[in-house]
Design a protein around this motif. Structure first.
Motif, PDB file in Angstrom:
ATOM      1  N   SER A 192      73.921  45.718  47.064  1.00  0.00           N
ATOM      2  CA  SER A 192      72.972  45.578  45.867  1.00  0.00           C
ATOM      3  C   SER A 192      72.005  46.567  45.419  1.00  0.00           C
ATOM      4  O   SER A 192      71.731  46.593  44.677  1.00  0.00           O
ATOM      5  N   SER A 193      71.518  46.995  46.606  1.00  0.00           N
ATOM      6  CA  SER A 193      70.113  47.785  46.521  1.00  0.00           C
ATOM      7  C   SER A 193      70.035  49.035  47.137  1.00  0.00           C
ATOM      8  O   SER A 193      68.909  49.746  47.047  1.00  0.00           O
ATOM      9  N   GLU A 194      71.061  49.413  48.204  1.00  0.00           N
ATOM     10  CA  GLU A 194      70.878  50.461  48.916  1.00  0.00           C
ATOM     11  C   GLU A 194      69.619  50.411  49.681  1.00  0.00           C
ATOM     12  O   GLU A 194      69.334  51.379  50.604  1.00  0.00           O
ATOM     13  N   GLU A 195      69.117  49.223  50.108  1.00  0.00           N
ATOM     14  CA  GLU A 195      67.977  49.245  51.053  1.00  0.00           C
ATOM     15  C   GLU A 195      68.293  48.914  52.481  1.00  0.00           C
ATOM     16  O   GLU A 195      69.559  47.915  52.525  1.00  0.00           O
ATOM     17  N   PRO A 196      68.071  49.084  53.592  1.00  0.00           N
ATOM     18  CA  PRO A 196      68.509  48.800  54.928  1.00  0.00           C
ATOM     19  C   PRO A 196      68.270  47.216  55.240  1.00  0.00           C
ATOM     20  O   PRO A 196      67.624  46.697  54.605  1.00  0.00           O
ATOM     21  N   LEU A 197      69.449  46.760  55.949  1.00  0.00           N
ATOM     22  CA  LEU A 197      69.434  45.149  56.358  1.00  0.00           C
ATOM     23  C   LEU A 197      68.094  45.031  57.087  1.00  0.00           C
ATOM     24  O   LEU A 197      67.812  45.836  57.774  1.00  0.00           O
TER      25      LEU A 197
ATOM     26  N   TYR B  63      65.870  41.754  59.560  1.00  0.00           N
ATOM     27  CA  TYR B  63      66.363  40.923  60.477  1.00  0.00           C
ATOM     28  C   TYR B  63      65.136  39.880  60.632  1.00  0.00           C
ATOM     29  O   TYR B  63      63.863  40.058  60.447  1.00  0.00           O
ATOM     30  N   ASN B  64      65.483  38.594  61.143  1.00  0.00           N
ATOM     31  CA  ASN B  64      64.614  37.343  61.455  1.00  0.00           C
ATOM     32  C   ASN B  64      63.968  36.908  60.077  1.00  0.00           C
ATOM     33  O   ASN B  64      62.926  36.599  59.931  1.00  0.00           O
ATOM     34  N   LYS B  65      65.218  36.990  59.149  1.00  0.00           N
ATOM     35  CA  LYS B  65      64.535  36.360  57.852  1.00  0.00           C
ATOM     36  C   LYS B  65      64.574  34.983  57.993  1.00  0.00           C
ATOM     37  O   LYS B  65      65.410  34.188  58.793  1.00  0.00           O
ATOM     38  N   GLU B  66      64.043  34.141  56.930  1.00  0.00           N
ATOM     39  CA  GLU B  66      64.259  32.733  56.903  1.00  0.00           C
ATOM     40  C   GLU B  66      65.447  32.248  56.635  1.00  0.00           C
ATOM     41  O   GLU B  66      65.637  31.271  57.357  1.00  0.00           O
ATOM     42  N   GLN B  67      66.529  33.068  55.830  1.00  0.00           N
ATOM     43  CA  GLN B  67      67.765  32.661  56.083  1.00  0.00           C
ATOM     44  C   GLN B  67      68.581  33.748  56.645  1.00  0.00           C
ATOM     45  O   GLN B  67      68.488  34.901  56.500  1.00  0.00           O
ATOM     46  N   LEU B  68      69.204  33.202  57.819  1.00  0.00           N
ATOM     47  CA  LEU B  68      69.982  34.263  58.659  1.00  0.00           C
ATOM     48  C   LEU B  68      71.141  34.982  58.130  1.00  0.00           C
ATOM     49  O   LEU B  68      71.654  35.621  58.775  1.00  0.00           O
ATOM     50  N   LEU B  69      71.580  34.425  57.106  1.00  0.00           N
ATOM     51  CA  LEU B  69      72.895  35.006  56.504  1.00  0.00           C
ATOM     52  C   LEU B  69      72.353  36.313  55.873  1.00  0.00           C
ATOM     53  O   LEU B  69      71.486  36.624  55.281  1.00  0.00           O
ATOM     54  N   ASN B  70      73.314  37.377  56.470  1.00  0.00           N
ATOM     55  CA  ASN B  70      73.117  38.735  55.746  1.00  0.00           C
ATOM     56  C   ASN B  70      73.715  38.963  54.173  1.00  0.00           C
ATOM     57  O   ASN B  70      74.509  38.246  53.828  1.00  0.00           O
ATOM     58  N   PRO B  71      73.060  39.939  53.606  1.00  0.00           N
ATOM     59  CA  PRO B  71      73.728  40.389  52.180  1.00  0.00           C
ATOM     60  C   PRO B  71      74.886  41.022  52.544  1.00  0.00           C
ATOM     61  O   PRO B  71      75.158  41.549  53.744  1.00  0.00           O
ATOM     62  N   TRP B  72      75.681  41.153  51.436  1.00  0.00           N
ATOM     63  CA  TRP B  72      76.837  42.141  51.687  1.00  0.00           C
ATOM     64  C   TRP B  72      75.990  43.521  51.794  1.00  0.00           C
ATOM     65  O   TRP B  72      75.374  44.029  51.360  1.00  0.00           O
ATOM     66  N   PHE B  73      76.904  44.373  52.618  1.00  0.00           N
ATOM     67  CA  PHE B  73      76.319  45.605  53.139  1.00  0.00           C
ATOM     68  C   PHE B  73      77.445  46.604  53.193  1.00  0.00           C
ATOM     69  O   PHE B  73      78.588  46.458  53.321  1.00  0.00           O
ATOM     70  N   ILE B  74      77.149  47.922  53.371  1.00  0.00           N
ATOM     71  CA  ILE B  74      77.830  49.033  53.609  1.00  0.00           C
ATOM     72  C   ILE B  74      77.347  49.863  54.876  1.00  0.00           C
ATOM     73  O   ILE B  74      76.236  50.157  54.806  1.00  0.00           O
ATOM     74  N   VAL B  75      78.247  50.077  55.850  1.00  0.00           N
ATOM     75  CA  VAL B  75      78.100  51.127  56.786  1.00  0.00           C
ATOM     76  C   VAL B  75      78.695  52.525  56.509  1.00  0.00           C
ATOM     77  O   VAL B  75      79.614  52.474  56.309  1.00  0.00           O
ATOM     78  N   ARG B  76      77.755  53.684  56.697  1.00  0.00           N
ATOM     79  CA  ARG B  76      78.327  54.763  56.163  1.00  0.00           C
ATOM     80  C   ARG B  76      77.569  55.984  57.038  1.00  0.00           C
ATOM     81  O   ARG B  76      76.382  55.745  57.424  1.00  0.00           O
TER      82      ARG B  76
END
Length: 264
Positions: free
Chosen positions: A244-249, A251-264
């Motif tokens: 959604s934003s091109e920002e890095p993932l 960690y240790n967020k309140e919600q442990l579910l990751n957003p959709w992401f791309i590795v490249r």
């Protein structure tokens, strides 16, 4: 300090992987599957691996967030500037299918950023690791008799490009319309693309080592699924960013579910 923690986490991952492999190859092993609240499979191997990893990491006195101990509240976790994030057996479905594509994942996270990651593949005995200020490497553990020899035999990532054309690595079970749309866009940019499948966090390792160009994940993952791979990719010079934003993932967020992401 990072070098010592890397050595501990490598030893933990290999020992846990060996415990998993003993169960995986035991013809008398009970492959019965329990189910957690989210209906994902939990095997004896998950539990054994978790116990082994805890025996190593608890000595560091750094708090641990593991898939097998994820009920720790955010009220407690938010005070942790540094923590381990662990998946004792990533790819439980692959383990049950007996295709060998499962891993042990251990990551160190500081202020939301992965600064160390270790991924071990028990069946092939391939180890991937990366750390801030160290870089990322892979090595076949069976060829090493000591930690010193393991480091000596390790190959720095990425290695020279190992494929022709443009390679997309994707999950076998999570291909959806959004993923297909991205693949179509990549075909327009690069011509025909080579689509490859792999299990667990190995998909991230394939991009980190140069065997694939991109890994889109437009389906749910948790922090312990990605933190170790993120570190390995990052210190191999790759990016792991939110769709959604091109920002890095982070960690240790309140919600442990990751957003959709791309590795490249």
């Amino acid at each position: 300090m990072i070098e010592k923690l890397l050595e501990i986490s490598i030893a933990a991952a290999i020992a846990a992987g060996n415990a998993i492999h003993d169960i995986y190859t035991d013809p008398l092993a009970d492959f019965s599957v329990e189910h957690k609240a989210d209906n994902s499979p939990l095997t004896i191997a998950d539990k054994r691996s978790h116990e082994v990893i805890m025996s190593y990491l608890e000595k560091t006195q750094i708090p641990i967030l593991s898939e097998e101990g994820k009920e720790i509240s955010y009220a407690v976790r938010k005070e942790w500037s540094t923590l381990w994030i662990v998946d004792p057996l990533d790819g439980t479905k692959e383990f049950i299918k007996r295709n060998g594509e499962f891993t042990v994942n251990i990551a160190l996270v500081e202020n939301g950023e992965p600064t160390l990651g270790v991924i071990y593949v028990p069946v092939t005995r391939m180890l991937y690791y990366g750390a801030k200020g160290v870089g990322s490497y892979k090595v076949e553990v069976s060829a090493a008799t000591s930690m010193e020899q393991l480091y000596q035999n390790a190959v720095k990532l990425p290695v020279a490009k190992q494929h022709e054309g443009f390679v997309v690595v994707a999950s076998r079970s999570h291909k959806n319309a959004e993923t297909e749309q991205l693949i179509n866009e990549l075909k327009q940019q690069h011509g025909e693309v080579d689509l490859r499948s792999s299990g667990s966090s190995l998909k991230i390792c394939l991009v980190a080592e140069g065997s694939a160009d991109i890994y889109p994940r437009f389906a749910p993952t948790m922090e312990w699924d990605t933190a170790a791979g993120h570190a390995i990719a990052l210190y191999a010079g790759r990016q792991m960013v939110k769709k959604s934003s091109e920002e890095p993932l982070t960690y240790n967020k309140e919600q442990l579910l990751n957003p959709w992401f791309i590795v490249r």
